[in-house]
Write a protein that holds these residues in place. Structure first.
Motif, PDB file in Angstrom:
ATOM      1  N   SER A 191      95.649  11.383  22.385  1.00  0.00           N
ATOM      2  CA  SER A 191      96.599  11.645  23.460  1.00  0.00           C
ATOM      3  C   SER A 191      97.322  12.964  23.243  1.00  0.00           C
ATOM      4  CB  SER A 191      97.613  10.502  23.551  1.00  0.00           C
ATOM      5  OG  SER A 191      98.287  10.337  22.312  1.00  0.00           O
ATOM      6  N   CYS A 192      97.783  13.565  24.327  1.00  0.00           N
ATOM      7  CA  CYS A 192      98.607  14.761  24.233  1.00  0.00           C
ATOM      8  C   CYS A 192      99.917  14.400  23.539  1.00  0.00           C
ATOM      9  CB  CYS A 192      98.898  15.325  25.624  1.00  0.00           C
ATOM     10  SG  CYS A 192      97.468  16.034  26.474  1.00  0.00           S
ATOM     11  N   THR A 228     102.723  11.699  24.691  1.00  0.00           N
ATOM     12  CA  THR A 228     102.200  10.944  25.830  1.00  0.00           C
ATOM     13  C   THR A 228     101.295   9.823  25.332  1.00  0.00           C
ATOM     14  OG1 THR A 228     100.107  12.136  26.202  1.00  0.00           O
ATOM     15  CG2 THR A 228     102.129  13.145  27.068  1.00  0.00           C
ATOM     16  N   SER A 269      98.207   9.454  26.932  1.00  0.00           N
ATOM     17  CA  SER A 269      96.979   9.777  27.667  1.00  0.00           C
ATOM     18  C   SER A 269      95.743   9.406  26.851  1.00  0.00           C
ATOM     19  CB  SER A 269      96.950  11.267  28.009  1.00  0.00           C
ATOM     20  OG  SER A 269      96.960  12.062  26.833  1.00  0.00           O
ATOM     21  N   THR A 270      94.637   9.177  27.545  1.00  0.00           N
ATOM     22  CA  THR A 270      93.381   8.828  26.880  1.00  0.00           C
ATOM     23  C   THR A 270      92.820  10.018  26.118  1.00  0.00           C
ATOM     24  OG1 THR A 270      92.913   7.216  28.604  1.00  0.00           O
ATOM     25  CG2 THR A 270      91.061   7.902  27.233  1.00  0.00           C
ATOM     26  N   CYS A 326      93.083  14.716  25.801  1.00  0.00           N
ATOM     27  CA  CYS A 326      94.002  15.836  25.980  1.00  0.00           C
ATOM     28  C   CYS A 326      93.235  17.152  26.032  1.00  0.00           C
ATOM     29  CB  CYS A 326      95.005  15.882  24.833  1.00  0.00           C
ATOM     30  SG  CYS A 326      96.328  17.112  25.038  1.00  0.00           S
ATOM     31  N   GLN A 365      97.061  16.233  30.279  1.00  0.00           N
ATOM     32  CA  GLN A 365      96.598  14.877  30.002  1.00  0.00           C
ATOM     33  C   GLN A 365      95.281  14.605  30.744  1.00  0.00           C
ATOM     34  OE1 GLN A 365      99.732  11.804  30.184  1.00  0.00           O
ATOM     35  NE2 GLN A 365     101.206  13.480  30.521  1.00  0.00           N
ATOM     36  N   SER A 369      92.254  11.590  31.675  1.00  0.00           N
ATOM     37  CA  SER A 369      92.123  10.142  31.857  1.00  0.00           C
ATOM     38  C   SER A 369      90.898   9.576  31.151  1.00  0.00           C
ATOM     39  CB  SER A 369      92.044   9.812  33.350  1.00  0.00           C
ATOM     40  OG  SER A 369      90.941  10.485  33.948  1.00  0.00           O
ATOM     41  N   SER A 426      98.173  19.813  35.500  1.00  0.00           N
ATOM     42  CA  SER A 426      97.267  18.697  35.791  1.00  0.00           C
ATOM     43  C   SER A 426      96.787  18.717  37.227  1.00  0.00           C
ATOM     44  CB  SER A 426      97.974  17.374  35.480  1.00  0.00           C
ATOM     45  OG  SER A 426      98.289  17.278  34.108  1.00  0.00           O
TER      46      SER A 426
END
Length: 290
Positions: A79-80, A83, A85-86, A88, A102, A104, A138
């Motif tokens: 992740s970032c 965050t 997130s999935t 980065c 970020q 997905s 993003s």
């Protein structure tokens, strides 16, 4: 270590696995997964009095420089920072502060088309692209229906070849907009400017080898042939080199003399020879024309 002709010098202390080298050979991106916290190390002016720029991003796996060397896209399956997130995307710039975007899905590779207008991120079932121009946000991300684990730019400046074992597929970008940019309008790609980018995937080709795990994926100098060294999903090396003709979509297999198993390979500057290191302790020379 930096090798130039017969001389060897050390650029230290700089740690990590090399992910990308800038077109002018002065900047090197390394992924340091040993130190804590994990980070990306940017070695600037790595051939002389270098500067190390650490950026805290965990488990970076791939990176690519824009053709002018001013930007680089660095991807991580973590992740970032700050965050959940999935994945980065780290946008490194020689002119602006680093930016995190970020993702997905888990990214596996990055590449820029040759004209430099956009960079692409492989995310397995799809490919994401981000315009090079302007601040990266993003909302600037676009998607292409192109399954990709690895991406390589083709020399025409507008195309990429994607590998998702055992399938290879090309993609061509097209930029449209006014020939003369209106006054006070940006010539960047949308959404920051007036130019539009569309991406058209080409036909997919099955290499006919069944599933495999790539170890190397590189192109001939003219971009006409892609070469793949791989191992089976069980971990054993494939006993041949896979050659894929980008223009015709035909694939073939190159075996080494004596039944040797290829371990690593490189192509000569003229593109006429493959030099292959094998498990028999020898370098095998393959004439690419024949």
């Amino acid at each position: 270590m930096i090798f130039s002709g017969s001389s060897v010098s050390q650029a230290g202390p700089v740690f990590g696995r090399v992910l990308a080298i800038s077109p002018d050979s002065k900047t090197v991106i390394l992924s340091d997964t040993i130190d804590s916290p994990s980070r990306v190390n940017i070695c600037v002016n790595c051939t002389s009095l270098h500067t190390i720029v650490p950026i805290f991003l965990s488990n970076a796996t791939a990176a690519a420089f824009s053709p002018d060397g001013l930007k680089a896209y660095i991807v991580s399956g973590s992740s970032c920072p700050g965050t959940a997130s999935t994945g980065c995307l780290l946008v490194y710039s020689q002119l602006d502060a680093p930016q995190f975007i970020q993702l997905s899905a888990v990214p596996t590779d990055a590449a820029f088309i040759g004209n430099g207008s956009a960079g692409y991120i492989a995310e397995s079932s799809q490919t994401t692209f981000l315009p090079t121009c302007g601040p990266s946000i993003s909302g600037s991300l676009g998607n292409v229906s192109l399954a990709a684990q690895y991406l390589r730019p083709l020399p025409d400046g507008m195309s990429l070849v994607a590998l998702t074992p055992p399938v290879v597929q090309t993609m061509t970008a097209n930029i449209t907009g006014p020939q003369n940019v209106p006054q006070n309008a940006s010539g960047c790609l949308a959404p920051r400017g007036v130019l539009n980018l569309t991406n058209t995937p080409g036909p997919s080709s099955n290499l006919g080898t069944g599933p495999f795990v790539p170890r190397q994926f590189f192109l001939s100098r003219d971009g006409s042939v892609a070469y793949i060294l791989a191992q089976t999903t069980g971990g054993g090396s494939l006993p041949f080199i896979i050659a894929f003709n980008v223009q015709t979509g035909a694939s073939s297999q190159i075996s080494l003399s004596g039944g040797a198993v290829p371990l690593s390979a490189g192509i000569s500057p003229g593109g006429d020879q493959l030099l292959v290191g094998a498990d028999d302790g020898q370098v095998h020379v393959i004439e690419t024309a024949t």
